[in-house]
Design a protein around this motif. Structure first.
Motif, PDB file in Angstrom:
ATOM      1  N   GLU A   1       0.838  -1.205   0.000  1.00  0.00           N
ATOM      2  CA  GLU A   1       0.000   0.000   0.000  1.00  0.00           C
ATOM      3  C   GLU A   1       0.869   1.249   0.000  1.00  0.00           C
ATOM      4  O   GLU A   1       1.653   1.453   0.916  1.00  0.00           O
ATOM      5  N   ARG A   2       0.737   2.038  -1.010  1.00  0.00           N
ATOM      6  CA  ARG A   2       1.382   3.366  -1.105  1.00  0.00           C
ATOM      7  C   ARG A   2       2.839   3.347  -0.665  1.00  0.00           C
ATOM      8  O   ARG A   2       3.302   4.214   0.041  1.00  0.00           O
ATOM      9  N   LEU A   3       3.558   2.337  -1.123  1.00  0.00           N
ATOM     10  CA  LEU A   3       4.933   2.159  -0.661  1.00  0.00           C
ATOM     11  C   LEU A   3       5.878   3.156  -1.318  1.00  0.00           C
ATOM     12  O   LEU A   3       5.879   3.324  -2.536  1.00  0.00           O
ATOM     13  N   VAL A   4       6.669   3.828  -0.478  1.00  0.00           N
ATOM     14  CA  VAL A   4       7.723   4.713  -0.978  1.00  0.00           C
ATOM     15  C   VAL A   4       9.042   4.239  -0.385  1.00  0.00           C
ATOM     16  O   VAL A   4       9.149   4.039   0.826  1.00  0.00           O
ATOM     17  N   LYS A   5      10.021   4.035  -1.271  1.00  0.00           N
ATOM     18  CA  LYS A   5      11.349   3.628  -0.808  1.00  0.00           C
ATOM     19  C   LYS A   5      12.373   4.596  -1.386  1.00  0.00           C
ATOM     20  O   LYS A   5      12.398   4.829  -2.599  1.00  0.00           O
ATOM     21  N   ARG A   6      13.163   5.178  -0.508  1.00  0.00           N
ATOM     22  CA  ARG A   6      14.202   6.100  -0.980  1.00  0.00           C
ATOM     23  C   ARG A   6      15.561   5.663  -0.479  1.00  0.00           C
ATOM     24  O   ARG A   6      15.688   5.133   0.624  1.00  0.00           O
ATOM     25  N   TYR A   7      16.585   5.868  -1.309  1.00  0.00           N
ATOM     26  CA  TYR A   7      17.969   5.801  -0.835  1.00  0.00           C
ATOM     27  C   TYR A   7      18.469   7.233  -0.826  1.00  0.00           C
ATOM     28  O   TYR A   7      18.721   7.805  -1.879  1.00  0.00           O
TER      29      TYR A   7
END
Lengths: 221, 260
Positions: free
Chosen positions: B9-15
């Motif tokens: 659900e509405r996944l945000v992944k940042r490096y």
């Protein structure tokens, strides 16, 4: 030239054998202590928790950077003054050398653990293994195999460093040699024999490490 | 519609400042085989790693069979408990591009370790399970060798057996044939096909379009950290909705055409 006299020295054979025994025990006890300390402090140094990381950092740097002879003398003369607790000559030497070796073993363990690829940790993690099991069954067995050569070299150094215990009168091999040399006025011959006996103790260790290394060679897959 | 076995659900992944996964929503129902395709760097593998809870995520959530598996660090409230993460590990199996077998253990030990230590299975039962699985992937004669003695295809099949030994509800496959010599790809794909036929829920990142076409229930095309399109394979490969999908597939087919 030509007047080396070994014959008189051979009369002290029983003393030399006792000295070898003390050296062997010192080496065994301090190496065992060092291995346990090394493993514990290596693991602590991986922690992000300051109460685990910093003691490990201080321990390793302190014992790596001061001479083992000074550490032995501190423990032998200093500890009873500070705490009233006397470990005796043998005990002081064994504990000081164990602490000293622990610092070096810790750095070797650490390098070995770092050398285990992080994908091995991930594979263990997705299988549900907890941290203890991952270390015990996956990471440490590979880490130890990776670092057998430096472990062997360090252990041989340690066994030779047990000679420093002679400074506080522990009746180990070098101390016996010194006494025999004084009695016979033959220091060169005596120390030659002492050196050969050190070789007799350390060389089997070198051979053992070689064998372990061949047996446990970790394939890279 | 049945409750999703995997729900992203509405996944945000940042490096750092670099957003790798941007507002991903994804449902996989039980028994579904979902294949994720897309150019390299599109975030496919990262998505899989987030579903396996191998990577912290910044926003959104991942649920496996209703259990919270990952929660954005920037979200309110607490993340999954240690206990629920543990249960999750048992439900989700993962196979990696580089196999990641344990090199110091035999094939059998690779498979029995987790059932014994995590599920508390008796050694004999774990061994029996491992032998059954090795038969299923065609490696029963390799039980006592170390991984270095196996070909890449055999290692990957052993890795699949190792993951199956935990009786997962979901299997994640992260480009599992990409590191293999071309002649070894088929044996691994066959094993995966079998698994799909037996009703395993699978999320598969791959460049094998033939596998996607034949086995997938749905294909997802990802680009730049976003899901561009989700369609059944027939539609995805014959009449993709999005221009970007078309461009990617044309480049791919062009390359494959030139190769033959």
């Amino acid at each position: 030239m030509g007047d080396f006299q070994f014959a008189r020295i051979f009369g002290y054979l029983p003393d030399f054998i006792r000295g070898v025994g003390v050296t062997f025990q010192l080496g065994l006890i301090s190496a065992s202590l060092g291995l346990v300390l090394g493993l514990v402090f290596a693991l602590m140094k991986f922690s992000r928790h300051p109460l685990l990381y910093w003691p490990s950092y201080v321990y390793i740097e302190f014992f790596r950077t001061t001479p083992p002879l000074v550490q032995i003398i501190w423990l032998y003369y200093g500890l009873p003054l500070l705490t009233g607790y006397d470990l005796g000559a043998f005990g002081s030497a064994a504990v000081a050398l164990g602490l000293n070796m622990g610092a070096f073993y810790a750095e070797i363990f650490r390098a070995g653990i770092v050398g285990v690829h992080r994908t091995q940790w991930q594979a263990a993690r997705v299988l549900g293994l907890n941290l203890t099991d991952t270390l015990r069954f996956i990471v440490l067995p590979q880490a130890v195999r990776n670092v057998l050569p430096p472990m062997g070299t360090t252990t041989i150094y340690l066994i030779k460093d047990t000679a420093l215990a002679s400074a506080i009168g522990t009746p180990e091999l070098l101390r016996i040699g010194q006494l025999v040399a004084v009695e016979t006025f033959r220091p060169v011959e005596t120390l030659t024999i002492v050196a050969m006996l050190y070789f007799a103790v350390t060389y089997p260790v070198a051979l053992l490490v070689d064998r372990l290394e061949r047996r446990f060679k970790v394939a890279r897959v | 519609m049945a409750e999703a076995l995997i729900a992203v659900e509405r996944l945000v992944k940042r490096y750092g400042a670099n957003t790798v996964l941007d507002d991903i929503n994804l449902d996989v129902t039980a028994g579904q085989v979902l294949v994720v395709i897309g150019p390299s760097g599109s975030g496919k593998s990262t998505l899989l790693r987030c579903v396996a809870a191998l990577e912290p995520i910044q926003r959104g959530a991942v649920r496996i069979d209703g259990t919270l598996a990952a929660k954005g660090e920037e979200e309110e409230g607490s993340g999954p408990s240690r206990a629920s993460l543990h249960r999750l590990r048992e439900r989700v199996g993962m196979v990696f591009q580089q196999f990641n077998l344990f090199p110091h253990l035999t094939v059998l030990e690779n498979i029995t370790l987790a059932p014994r230590r995590v599920l508390g299975m008796a050694p004999g039962a774990a061994e029996k399970l491992a032998i059954d699985l090795l038969q299923r992937v065609g490696l029963e004669d390799k039980r006592d060798v170390h991984p270095e003695r196996l070909s890449g295809g055999q290692q990957q099949r052993a890795a699949i057996a190792r993951a199956l030994a935990m009786h997962p509800q979901v299997m994640l496959f992260d480009e599992v044939t990409s590191a293999l010599d071309p002649e070894l790809v088929g044996e691994v794909l066959r094993t995966m096909r079998q698994l799909a036929d037996q009703g395993m829920t699978m999320l598969v990142v791959t460049h094998e379009m033939g596998f996607a076409r034949d086995v997938a229930d749905d294909v997802i095309f990802m680009d730049n950290g976003k899901i561009v399109e989700r369609s059944p394979p027939a539609q995805m490969f014959e009449q993709p909705k999005e221009a970007r999908t078309r461009a990617f597939l044309e480049r791919l087919l062009d390359r494959e055409g030139r190769r033959t």
